[in-house]
Design an enzyme around this catalytic site. Structure first.
Site, short mmCIF file in Angstrom:
data_model
loop_
_atom_site.label_atom_id
_atom_site.label_comp_id
_atom_site.label_asym_id
_atom_site.label_seq_id
_atom_site.Cartn_x
_atom_site.Cartn_y
_atom_site.Cartn_z
N GLY A 11 90.01 -19.29 -49.09
CA GLY A 11 89.42 -17.95 -49.67
C GLY A 11 88.17 -18.10 -50.44
O GLY A 11 87.61 -17.01 -50.89
N ASP B 86 96.93 -23.50 -41.86
CA ASP B 86 96.43 -24.82 -42.63
C ASP B 86 97.65 -25.75 -42.78
O ASP B 86 97.16 -26.82 -42.98
CB ASP B 86 95.94 -23.98 -44.15
CG ASP B 86 97.02 -23.42 -44.77
OD1 ASP B 86 98.01 -22.89 -44.42
OD2 ASP B 86 96.63 -23.22 -45.97
N GLY C 67 101.43 -21.12 -53.16
CA GLY C 67 102.53 -20.91 -52.14
C GLY C 67 102.90 -22.23 -51.74
O GLY C 67 102.48 -23.14 -52.05
#
Ligand SMILES: [Zn+2]
Length: 317
Positions: free
Chosen positions: A10, A109, A137
């Site tokens: 991101g 990923d 996470g």
């Protein structure tokens, strides 16, 4: 065989060229998250740049592997949902393939991180490996007989959403008591908020109250490193929950190795003892006596290396 492996995150797109299992070139650029198109353009740019650089060394790139956070439909090369990229239902594999003209592979990923640890990292040589990415996470990857287990639709190995406490705290997925709700970066930060709500007197809570919106697990690690007792308790409890998850995985998969990677590895030394105790307590002797539980050795590059290994790996059929 030379392959470009890309970790599409991101905030940054990091890529390397893997040639005969050696990293021969690497580059990273900031991610332009304006649109799906801008992400594809970024991926295309880093691909061309790396191809040009290694061409001057006489190396030809034959394929591109991409790892991205989120739910990936591996068979169709589609990002169904990503928490940090604007790629909702985006056929990323084909879009990038059209742009660069060589085969593109796309996976989650955590699957690529698992592949990297199994082939070139802490689990090198392991046929059966379970991997957990510990970050904001928790992601998971399962390697069965050297191959990635993806399930019927490519959505398997969401190990962070394994429920380990039936009536536990709420998770981002809508369930309660998931491993991610008890041992991830965001859940560790949530425990500090609970202490603040109870007006607990502690330097950890004072620090949290200065800027609650930007308080992450890395701050808890800093306080734990300084010996702050609430921080130490939060991390050792997260370690215990992690161990319950690991022990269950050991019982299900009888793996050679369980490995960890991710931004929360900085907290591993505060979590490890309780994690091991819990995992040993609940795992059956035959599997417990065999498994090695290890921090990954590839660090930040694991995702890129694993993505570069995608073209030479198969799914469990
Ligand atoms: Zn969940």
């Amino acid at each position: 065989l030379a392959v470009i492996g890309i970790d599409a995150g991101g905030t940054k797109i990091a890529a390397l060229v893997l040639h005969d299992d050696q990293v021969v070139e690497k580059h990273r650029i900031p991610t332009d998250t304006t649109s799906a198109q801008s992400v594809v353009v970024g991926l295309g740019e880093i691909t061309s740049l790396l191809r040009e650089r290694v061409a001057s060394q006489g190396i030809e790139v034959e394929a591109v592997g991409v790892g991205a956070a989120g739910f990936i439909d591996y068979g169709n090369g589609v990002v169904t949902f990503s928490p940090n990229l604007p790629l909702l239902d985006t056929p990323l594999r084909d879009l990038l393939q059209k742009q660069c003209g060589i085969p593109v592979y796309l996976d989650n990923d955590a699957n690529v991180a698992a592949l990297a640890e199994a082939r070139m990292g802490a689990g090198r040589g392991a046929r059966f490996l379970v991997h957990l990415t510990l970050g904001t996470g928790i992601g998971g990857g399962i390697i069965i007989d050297g191959r990635v287990y993806r399930g019927a639709l490519g959505a398997a190995a969401e190990l962070g959403h394994m429920v380990i406490m039936d009536d536990g705290p709420p998770c981002t997925c809508g369930a309660r008591g998931c491993l991610e709700a008890l041992a991830s970066g965001w859940s560790i930060a949530a425990r500090v908020k609970e202490l603040a709500d109870k007006q607990v007197d502690s330097p950890l809570v004072d620090d949290y109250l200065k800027d609650p919106d930007n308080f992450g697990a890395e701050k808890v690690v800093e306080h734990a490193d300084a010996g702050e007792r609430f921080a130490l308790t939060i991390l050792s409890e997260a370690g215990k929950h992690l161990g319950v998850g690991v022990g269950s995985l050991v019982n299900i998969f009888n793996p050679d190795v369980v490995t960890f990677s991710g931004g929360l590895l900085g907290a591993y030394h505060h979590m490890e003892e309780n994690m091991r105790l819990a995992a040993e307590r609940i795992s059956i002797p035959i599997s417990r006596g065999h498994v090695r539980i290890l921090a990954g050795t590839l660090g930040d590059e694991g995702g890129q290396i694993g993505a570069a290994l995608l073209p030479s790996s198969q799914s469990v059929e």
